[in-house]
Enzyme design. Structure first.
Site, PDB file in Angstrom:
ATOM      1  N   CYS A 172      11.276 -23.829  22.640  1.00  0.00           N
ATOM      2  CA  CYS A 172       9.943 -23.663  22.374  1.00  0.00           C
ATOM      3  C   CYS A 172       9.519 -23.320  20.988  1.00  0.00           C
ATOM      4  O   CYS A 172       9.278 -24.000  19.690  1.00  0.00           O
ATOM      5  CB  CYS A 172       8.909 -23.395  23.117  1.00  0.00           C
ATOM      6  N   HIS A 193       2.531 -20.390  20.275  1.00  0.00           N
ATOM      7  CA  HIS A 193       4.014 -19.881  20.434  1.00  0.00           C
ATOM      8  C   HIS A 193       4.705 -19.252  19.131  1.00  0.00           C
ATOM      9  O   HIS A 193       5.825 -19.391  19.148  1.00  0.00           O
ATOM     10  CB  HIS A 193       4.841 -20.861  21.169  1.00  0.00           C
ATOM     11  N   ASP A 248       8.705 -30.759  21.914  1.00  0.00           N
ATOM     12  CA  ASP A 248       9.309 -29.566  21.252  1.00  0.00           C
ATOM     13  C   ASP A 248      10.841 -29.360  21.534  1.00  0.00           C
ATOM     14  O   ASP A 248      11.415 -28.637  20.833  1.00  0.00           O
ATOM     15  CB  ASP A 248       8.552 -28.432  21.540  1.00  0.00           C
TER      16      ASP A 248
END
Length: 521
Positions: free
Chosen positions: A77, A140, A287
Site C-alpha cells: 500500500c 498511508h 494500489d
C-alpha cells in the site's frame, strides 16, 4: 441513503441556479483519481470476473479506455501511493526500508517516518494552475503532523492516515483517527464503527458523500479540482454498508466491491448531472494486487496471474485500470501499453498544462498520446520489493533477477502468498538470486509465469539482451532516496492527534524508545 440525499439536493440547486458550463477549458480539466485498496485485476467483469458484479466499472471501460498491462510501483500500500503522488519509484522517493534485503515496508502506527518534505506531490504541482485538491479515504504516507495531506498540497481531507486495523485498547495501542481536514473527528471502531463480525460499516457511503459534495462545491465555484478518492473497503478486514451485505456471489469481499462499483457509478453520473463529464479526466486503478493470503472471504482475484499482494509476480503488481474522459478518450478502446501508477503524475500535469519538475529524476511517463490516440510507447516496468529490483519487463518479456514469495518461517505458520499456485523454482521461500541467468517469461502467452523460456534458445538470448540494456541504464542512473521506513517507536502512534482535546480522545504516549522496524515480508 446519504448520497441519494446529496444528489437530490444538487439537482434541485441546478434547477434554481445555473449549473457550470459544460466545457470550462480544455487546458484545465478536472482530475479524479480513484485508487482502490488491494483490489485485484480479476475483480472486474470487464476483465472476466464470472459473477459480473461491477456493471458501473464495466460501463466506464466501455465509455473510455481499458488498460490491460497496467502496474503498480510496489506490491504494498504505502510505497505504491507514494509513487502515484510523486511520479517516482519508491526506491527514489524513500518509501522503502534497508533494515532487511528486499522487504516490503509500509506505515503502521509505530512508523517514525513518512513522505519526505523534499518530495513534490501532485496537488502541490496543480496549485500552479489554481486547482483545489481533496483526498477522501486512506492516506498511508505517514501519520505524524508533518506528514499529513494538508502539509503536502491537499486543501481538504476526509479519511484516515493508516489502515482500518483494530479495534485496539487505547492503553497499549490507540484506534486509528479519522480526520476532517486538519483535525480528527473520531476513531475507527468508536465514532466510525466497523463491525468485524458482520462486516457492516458505512464508511464507503461517507467517502462517497464527501466526494460528491467536493465536486459540487468546485463546480459552483467553477474551480478546477483534483479529487483523490481512496476508499479502503476491500482491504482486510473488508466491509460494506448494510444494504450491500449479502448481495454478492463472492461473499463479503464481493459485497464491498459491489458497493464501491455503485459509488463509482454515482460519481460518474454526478459529473454528467453537473455538466462536468467532458471536462473531467477520471482514472481508476488499485494500489497493489489482491491479498490472496487473507483467504477467499477477505480477498479478491488476480485473474490469470501468479500469487498476489506483497510479491513481485504479476498477481502482486498488475492492476485493473480504466481511463475515462468523454469527448477526448475514444470510447471502447483497449490499450496494451505498459503503464504504471507513477504515470498518473506526469499525465495529470500534462492535461493541466503544467511542466514536470526539472530538479529530480522522474519515472513517470506522459500517457496522453496513449489515452487520446491509442499510441504505444516503448518503456520498461521495474518490479521492486523494498531496496531490491526483483524483476523487469520489456515488451512481452519479464526477467526475474530475484524470486521470493515469503519465508519458510511465515509459510509454515499458514501465511501463503501464492495459495494453490506454487511454481517450482519460481515461487521460492528463500530469497533466490538469478542475476547470472534470469528466469524469463513471455507474459502474453504465459501470463501465469508457469513456463520459463529455455535458456539455450535464441528467444531467451534475444530477450535477455534487450532487458540487460534497460537494467544497466537504470542501475547506472539510479540515485536511491533516503529510506523513510526504517525506524519505529511506540511513542509516535496516534495517541493525541490534533482535535483530540475537543472529543476527549487524547491519550498519553509512552516514553520514546525507537527501534529498527522488523519487516518479515
Amino acid at each position: 441513503m446519504i448520497s441519494c440525499f446529496v444528489q437530490i439536493s444538487i439537482v434541485f440547486c441546478c434547477l434554481i441556479c445555473p449549473c457550470p458550463a459544460k466545457n470550462r477549458s480544455y487546458g484545465t480539466p478536472n482530475i479524479i483519481i480513484m485508487l482502490m485498496d488491494d483490489m485485484g485485476w480479476g475483480d472486474l467483469g470487464v476483465f472476466g470476473q464470472p459473477s459480473k458484479e461491477t456493471p458501473n466499472l464495466d460501463a466506464m471501460a466501455a465509455q473510455g479506455m481499458l488498460l490491460t498491462d497496467f502496474y503498480t510501483a510496489n506490491p504494498l500500500c504505502s510505497p505504491s501511493r507514494a509513487a502515484l503522488l510523486t511520479g517516482r519509484l519508491p526506491i527514489r522517493n524513500g518509501f522503502y526500508t534497508t533494515n532487511a534485503h528486499a522487504r516490503n515496508a509500509y506505515t503502521p502506527q509505530e512508523m517514525v517516518g513518512g513522505i519526505s518534505k523534499e518530495e513534490i506531490l501532485l496537488p502541490q504541482m496543480l496549485k500552479k494552475k489554481g486547482y483545489v485538491s481533496k483526498i477522501v479515504g486512506k492516506w498511508h504516507l505517514g501519520h505524524r503532523p508533518q506528514y499529513l495531506p494538508l502539509e503536502h498540497g491537499f486543501d481538504e481531507w476526509f479519511g484516515a492516515p493508516n489502515c482500518h486495523f483494530g479495534p485496539y485498547n487505547s492503553s497499549s495501542r490507540p484506534n486509528i483517527p479519522v480526520y476532517n481536514n486538519s483535525e480528527m473527528v473520531g476513531r475507527y471502531y468508536e465514532e466510525f464503527v466497523i463491525n468485524k463480525k458482520t462486516g457492516e460499516s458505512n464508511l464507503t457511503q461517507l467517502y462517497l458523500e464527501e466526494g460528491l459534495d467536493f465536486i459540487h462545491r468546485q463546480a459552483l465555484a467553477q474551480q478546477p479540482f483534483l479529487l483523490y478518492w481512496a476508499p479502503d473497503a476491500t482491504h482486510s478486514p473488508v466491509y460494506a454498508s448494510k444494504r450491500f451485505l449479502g448481495k454478492s456471489q463472492r461473499g463479503r469481499y464481493g459485497d464491498a466491491v459491489i458497493e464501491l462499483d455503485d459509488a463509482i457509478g454515482q460519481i460518474l453520473a454526478w459529473l454528467r448531472n453537473l455538466g462536468l463529464d467532458n471536462n473531467t479526466f477520471v482514472f481508476f486503478t488499485s494500489d497493489n494486487g489482491a491479498a490472496v493470503m487473507s483467504g477467499p472471504e477477505e480477498s479478491g482475484s488476480n485473474g490469470p496471474f501468479l500469487c498476489g499482494k506483497e510479491t513481485t509476480f504479476e498477481g502482486g503488481m498488475r492492476e485493473p485500470a480504466i481511463a475515462w474522459w468523454p469527448g477526448h478518450i475514444p470510447a471502447g478502446t483497449v490499450s496494451h501499453q505498459l503503464a504504471s501508477v507513477v504515470d498518473v503524475f506526469t499525465t495529470s500535469l500534462t492535461l493541466a498544462g503544467i511542466s514536470t519538475p526539472d530538479d529530480r529524476s522522474l519515472d513517470s511517463l506522459d500517457l496522453t498520446p496513449v489515452l487520446l490516440n491509442n499510441s504505444l510507447i516503448n518503456r520498461p516496468i521495474f518490479y521492486y520489493r523494498g531496496n531490491e529490483m526483483m524483476a523487469v519487463r520489456v515488451g512481452p518479456y519479464k526477467a526475474h533477477y530475484w524470486t521470493w514469495s515469503n519465508s519458510w518461517e511465515e509459510f509454515n505458520k499458514g501465511i501463503n502468498f501464492c495459495p494453490g499456485q506454487e511454481v517450482a523454482g519460481v515461487t521460492t521461500h528463500i530469497q533466490k538470486e538469478h542475476s547470472m541467468q534470469p528466469i524469463i517469461f513471455h507474459l502474453v502467452r504465459d501470463p501465469g509465469e508457469k513456463y520459463p523460456i529455455n535458456v539455450v534458445t535464441k528467444e531467451y538470448r534475444d530477450a535477455l539482451s534487450r532487458i540487460s540494456q534497460v537494467v544497466e541504464l537504470h542501475k547506472n542512473t539510479l540515485v536511491p532516496g533516503l529510506p523513510q521506513l526504517n525506524m519505529c517507536d511506540m511513542a509516535v502512534m496516534n495517541w493525541a492527534p490534533a482535535g483530540c482535546e475537543k472529543l476527549g480522545k487524547c491519550f498519553k504516549a509512552p516514553k520514546s524508545q525507537p527501534w529498527k522496524c522488523d519487516w518479515p515480508h
